[in-house]
Design an enzyme around this catalytic site. Structure first.
Site, mmCIF file in Angstrom:
data_model
loop_
_atom_site.group_PDB
_atom_site.id
_atom_site.type_symbol
_atom_site.label_atom_id
_atom_site.label_comp_id
_atom_site.label_asym_id
_atom_site.label_seq_id
_atom_site.Cartn_x
_atom_site.Cartn_y
_atom_site.Cartn_z
ATOM 1 N N GLY A 81 -8.265 -0.692 -9.060
ATOM 2 C CA GLY A 81 -9.507 -0.171 -8.461
ATOM 3 C C GLY A 81 -10.034 1.048 -9.194
ATOM 4 C CD GLU A 135 -10.080 1.912 -16.174
ATOM 5 O OE1 GLU A 135 -10.082 2.303 -17.340
ATOM 6 O OE2 GLU A 135 -9.033 1.647 -15.551
ATOM 7 C CB ILE A 149 -5.972 3.991 -10.646
ATOM 8 C CG1 ILE A 149 -5.672 4.101 -9.156
ATOM 9 C CG2 ILE A 149 -4.966 4.759 -11.478
ATOM 10 C CD1 ILE A 149 -4.328 3.485 -8.761
ATOM 11 N N GLY A 164 -9.990 -4.704 8.173
ATOM 12 C CA GLY A 164 -10.688 -5.003 6.926
ATOM 13 C C GLY A 164 -9.854 -4.723 5.687
ATOM 14 C CG ASP A 167 -5.265 -9.104 -6.365
ATOM 15 O OD1 ASP A 167 -6.405 -9.344 -6.786
ATOM 16 O OD2 ASP A 167 -4.815 -7.944 -6.234
ATOM 17 C CB THR A 170 -17.516 -5.030 -0.951
ATOM 18 O OG1 THR A 170 -17.504 -5.902 0.167
ATOM 19 C CG2 THR A 170 -16.835 -3.735 -0.596
ATOM 20 C CB VAL A 171 -17.661 -4.319 -6.046
ATOM 21 C CG1 VAL A 171 -17.578 -3.411 -7.269
ATOM 22 C CG2 VAL A 171 -16.269 -4.575 -5.484
ATOM 23 C CE LYS A 188 -5.949 -6.213 -8.602
ATOM 24 N NZ LYS A 188 -5.723 -5.735 -7.222
ATOM 25 C CE LYS A 199 -9.287 -9.128 -7.618
ATOM 26 N NZ LYS A 199 -9.073 -8.305 -6.477
#
Ligand code: HSE
Length: 405
Positions: free
Chosen positions: A129, A124, A131, A182, A196, A11-12, A200, A100
């Site tokens: 994400g 970053e 931001i 999703g 998660d 995806t990324v 972070k 992360k």
């Protein structure tokens, strides 16, 4: 020309390729150089996809190519991402990542290698994400001593909690819908159990306080026990339930925790809904600041990764200093942390309220019309250990949620 290699066409990774292709002219202008994707590494084939022209299956092709200056690690997970990143940095290649898990676990070591090699390890996209938050902490807020970071750092759980509250719906029902859309993984554990968000807040705290915060030391509670009754009470109190990842100074020490928290309308975090993220920062001279936006998803995350690539291009052989030292931040025992508690209890306020007040002292009773056989109240601020001792005396307690003071 800056040659980059993208590790992972998921995806990324596909988002990074799309962002670079879509905005190539303006990106090149801002980087002062042409950014060219020389390789994309993935085990899979993508027949018919233009990526085929640059697709490779063997990392050795990338690591042994002296023309590759920047490696974009968007594979996720710890291995082989850790080994690939370390080898790239040791070979003098900058690395940008959204990973992360890897940054929380090995960020300190990888930053030290980058510093020694006078290159950069930038991440970053690992928190919030799209931001911007790592760069502001690292460069815009350097005049301040940060004493609090409280973030809604996980889009999946924020979507679930917002939806539960908007529709008076059950956790399981909303989770299923989020999975269909999703917004939640098939295995949602890392999100719904708060792991998660924990990673972070460990990363953000390490950067903000200049000490190492080990994510394994952070008290973490997820959202799986939040019920439809809890969200009904929250709405009746003009509050919302958020999974907050917080690190904060209390006296001269810091605590860090991840848990569901009731947030009042007076807080800017109250109205952060759906998959959006927000990070509230308090500095001793700045006061309050909040960073809000798209905290997850292909293109927002890729936008942050590509911005790091541009930064690498601008600082090719110059390390951008980061305030993350190996000195461990000695976190307070969670038992000493003080806040009010929202408590639901079996019985009714008229006959059992006195028993609650006898144990907790003065409380604020909360009643909502359609909850039978129970009542609720908010305590005065008290430590976690004091709450625990008192709660033991009242087996009728159904649940408790911390309240943001
Ligand atoms: N699962 C994460 C979230 C993805 O929902 O925020 C972005 O890190």
């Amino acid at each position: 020309m800056i040659n980059i290699a993208v590790l992972g066409y998921g995806t990324v990774g596909s988002g990074v390729v799309e962002v670079i292709n879509t905005n190539h002219e303006s990106i090149n202008k801002k980087a002062g150089e042409e950014i060219r994707i020389k390789y994309v590494l993935d085990l899979r084939d993508f027949p018919g996809d233009p990526v085929e022209k640059v697709l490779v299956h063997d990392y050795e092709t990338i690591i042994n190519d002296p023309d590759v200056q920047v490696v974009v690690e968007v594979m996720g997970g710890v291995e082989p991402a850790y080994t690939f990143t370390k080898r790239a940095l040791e070979a003098g290649k900058c690395v940008c990542t959204s990973n992360k898990e890897l940054v929380a676990r090995h960020g300190l070591e990888l930053l030290e290698i980058a510093k020694e090699k006078e290159i950069n390890y930038l991440f970053e996209a690992s928190c919030g994400g799209g931001i911007p938050i790592i760069r502001p902490l690292n460069s815009s807020l350097t005049a301040d001593e940060i004493d609090e970071i409280s973030g809604i750092l996980n889009g999946t759980t924020n979507y679930i909690l917002s939806k539960m509250q908007a529709e008076n719906a059950d956790f399981e029902e909303v989770l299923k819908e989020a999975q269909q859309k999703g917004y939640a993984e098939r295995n949602p554990e890392a999100d719904v159990e708060g792991y998660d968000a924990c990673r972070k807040i460990a990363i953000l705290s390490s950067l903000a306080y200049g000490c190492h915060v080990n994510y394994e030391d952070i008290y973490t509670e997820g959202i799986t026990k939040i019920t439809v009754e809890d969200v009904k009470y929250a709405s009746a109190m003009d509050m919302s339930i958020k999974l907050l990842a917080t690190s904060k100074k209390a006296g001269d020490r810091f605590y860090a925790m991840v848990s569901p928290v009731l947030v009042g309308k007076d807080s800017p975090l109250y109205s952060v809904n759906d998959v959006f993220n927000a990070i509230f920062v308090h500095g001793n001279v700045l006061g309050d600041a909040m960073f809000y936006g798209s905290g997850a998803g292909k293109l927002p995350t890729a936008s942050a990764v590509v911005a790091d690539v541009v930064d690498c291009a601008k600082h090719l052989h110059r390390n951008i200093m980061m305030n993350w030292s190996s000195k461990k931040l000695d976190l307070m025992d969670i038992k000493e942390v003080v806040h009010p508690f929202f408590v639901r209890m079996k019985g009714n306020a008229a006959s059992d309220g006195a028993a609650a007040e006898e144990v907790f002292g003065k409380v604020k009773m909360i009643s909502i019309p359609d909850t039978e056989g129970e009542f609720a109240f908010i305590t005065e601020p008290m430590s976690e250990s004091s709450y625990g001792e008192k709660a033991e005396k009242l087996p009728q307690i159904i649940t408790r949620i911390r309240v943001r003071a």
